[in-house]
Design a protein around this motif. Structure first.
Motif: not given
Lengths: 98, 451
Positions: B365-369, B423-431
């Motif tokens: 969840x933390x990867x979304x921000x 927008x899921x703009x910050x999630x790592x590319x692999x996910x």
């Protein structure tokens, strides 16, 4: 006891596979979190998993149970997966691996 | 399976709430309402209700629709009422604001808008209470957080009915002496019911569960928590006494002072609980939502300390507005923004990554921000709120308006962060998800029956 040995091997493979399923909030694997209480495997490849969630009523509960079912079902030798949710005992932070 | 689904309309509640907050701050910064005119002037009532109902009311309602099923471990009662409740709240608020703008001679005054707005809002809050209480009572005995949330529903209905009664003499539909005196004397009690009785009691109850969840702290029923609950019941009884006798013309000042003093004691006990939860946590890293909640709790405690000091030195009349401001923007809004930061990301994760969990790599969840960037906005928000409170205490309205612009900037920046999470703009590319469905569902639910 080759049958028991095979079952133990399946259980270990399931446990390893489930390690990839994370608790989304904590970011740690659900096995490491202590959310998987019991894994039992039958001779015909039928598997029973008893699990919990960190909070009863957590909105992620259905997704976590579904993920466990899918993940365990992908292990070679597993034919059927039954996932049982329990809150007895309720999870507490001391159940986490250090 | 005791699973709880995602509340379909909660994101829409949040979007509407944030628009109201930004509109309220922008209006204040432009010089509309208090402190340019007295706090009881219709222009000020526009801002006050835009913040109280539009921002905080919608924020709390949207959060409860998602969180009450978690407390009760069952689906929400009558979930089909979520959208009508949202529309009724917005509609009732628009009517109310139209009425106030009419009283201020900014719009043509139509006498029916105020009472009609009051009726619509009363229906909206009754509908919310139906969903909340209906969900909670099916899982008895109630847990401690559930008891607080259920207790908060009584003042919510009280504040709505009282507001409706206020609209009758304000719109000139009646000159009934009881109601006229009620408007003149009981406005502080009206504010207490809404800001303390409903919102603070609910926020305290919900935070007992949320803080233990996020900090991995053992969930205990502490004697201090129980005492805080009973003290809030006593404080609400004192407010009820104040309201009944204010209208009858035999009101005294002490019941509301007693209610504030008892409420303040309850808050101190709550602050002790928050400290215990924090101290006993298993999760050592503290995320931004918890940090901002702690700052909000500190501002809550400070607002009651300021009240106690102002009683001691005898300048309560001068301090009431700065204290109410700190309470509303430091405590309730600070807590609300902090929790939004987490809830938006968490609900977005559930919506988009829940269905693929265990089948594909997923982010936390933390990867979304972006916590580092958001912490700057929270710092700006809390800093501006502190300076605004000091500006009100020292009666420097120009400074107050300038720091309101800083608050507005912080809120807009945080809204941008929430949109980035959606927008899921910050999630790592692999996910990253292969589909672009996140973009189309910014604040409206999916209509394909999936979530």
């Amino acid at each position: 006891m080759p049958e028991a040995f095979q079952q133990a091997e399946v259980i270990e493979r399931i446990r390893q596979q489930l390690s990839s399923v994370i608790d989304p909030e904590i970011g740690r694997g659900i096995v490491e979190m202590g959310l998987i209480y019991v894994i039992e495997a039958g001779p015909a490849g039928d598997v029973h998993i008893m699990m919990t969630t960190t909070t009863k009523g957590c909105p992620a509960t259905a997704f976590l149970a579904d993920a466990v079912r899918a993940c365990a079902g992908s292990v070679i030798g597993v034919t059927n997966v039954d996932v049982e949710l329990t809150y007895d005992p309720p999870w507490n932070p001391s159940m986490m691996a250090p | 399976m005791p699973g709880v689904t995602i509340s379909r309309w909660t994101m829409s509640y949040f979007a509407a709430a944030l628009i109201c907050l930004a509109a309220g701050l922008a209006s204040t910064a432009s010089g509309f309402g208090y402190p340019s005119v007295p706090v009881e002037a219709p222009e000020s009532l526009v801002i006050i209700h835009l913040i109280a109902i539009g921002w905080l009311g919608l924020l709390f309602a949207g959060s409860l629709l998602q969180f009450v099923p978690v407390l009760a471990s069952r689906q929400l009662q009558s979930p089909h009422l979520a959208l009508p409740t949202l529309l009724l709240t917005i509609g009732g608020l628009v009517l109310l604001l139209t009425g106030f703008l009419g009283l201020a001679d900014i719009l043509p005054f139509l006498a029916w808008t105020l009472p009609f707005g009051g009726v619509v809002l009363t229906f909206a809050f009754a509908s919310l209470c139906w969903m909340v209480i209906g969900t909670l009572v099916t899982n008895r005995p109630l847990s401690l957080p559930a008891k607080f949330v259920a207790l908060g529903c009584a003042p919510l209905i009280g504040v709505a009915v009282m507001g409706l009664l206020f609209t009758l003499p304000l719109s000139g539909l009646t000159d009934n002496s009881y109601l006229v005196r009620l408007v003149l004397e009981a406005a502080p009690a009206h504010a207490y019911l809404g800001l303390v009785g409903w919102m603070t009691v609910t926020a305290v109850g919900v935070s007992y569960r949320l803080l233990t969840m996020f900090l991995l702290s053992p969930e205990k029923v502490r004697s201090t928590s129980r005492a805080a609950g009973w003290l809030m019941v006593a404080a609400l009884a004192a407010v009820l006494y104040d309201i009944v006798f204010a209208g009858a013309g035999t009101g005294r000042k002490w019941p509301l002072d007693v209610a504030v003093a008892i409420g303040g004691t309850a808050i101190l006990l709550y602050a002790i609980d928050v400290y215990s939860i924090f101290k006993e946590r298993k999760r050592k890293s503290v995320e931004l939502n918890v940090l901002s909640s702690l700052v909000a709790v500190a501002m809550l405690v400070i607002s009651f300390i300021l009240f106690a000091v102002s009683i001691a030195i005898g300048n309560v009349a001068d301090m009431v507005i700065p204290i109410a401001y700190l309470f509303t923007f430091g405590w309730l809004t600070g807590l609300g923004l902090g929790q939004l930061y987490k809830i938006v990301a968490f609900m977005t994760w559930l919506e988009f990554y829940g269905p693929v969990l265990g089948r594909t790599p997923v982010p936390r969840v933390q990867d979304l921000v972006n916590e580092r960037r958001a912490s700057v906005w929270f710092l700006l928000y809390f800093g501006a709120t502190s300076i605004a409170t000091i500006a009100l205490i020292h009666d420097v309205p120009d400074v107050f308006r300038w720091v309101t612009i800083a608050q507005l900037m912080a809120v807009c920046a945080l809204a941008f962060e929430f949109i980035q999470a959606r927008r899921l703009a910050l999630v790592p590319a692999s996910t990253k998800l292969p589909t672009g469905n996140a973009i189309s569902r910014l604040f409206l639910p999916s209509f394909n029956g999936r979530s």
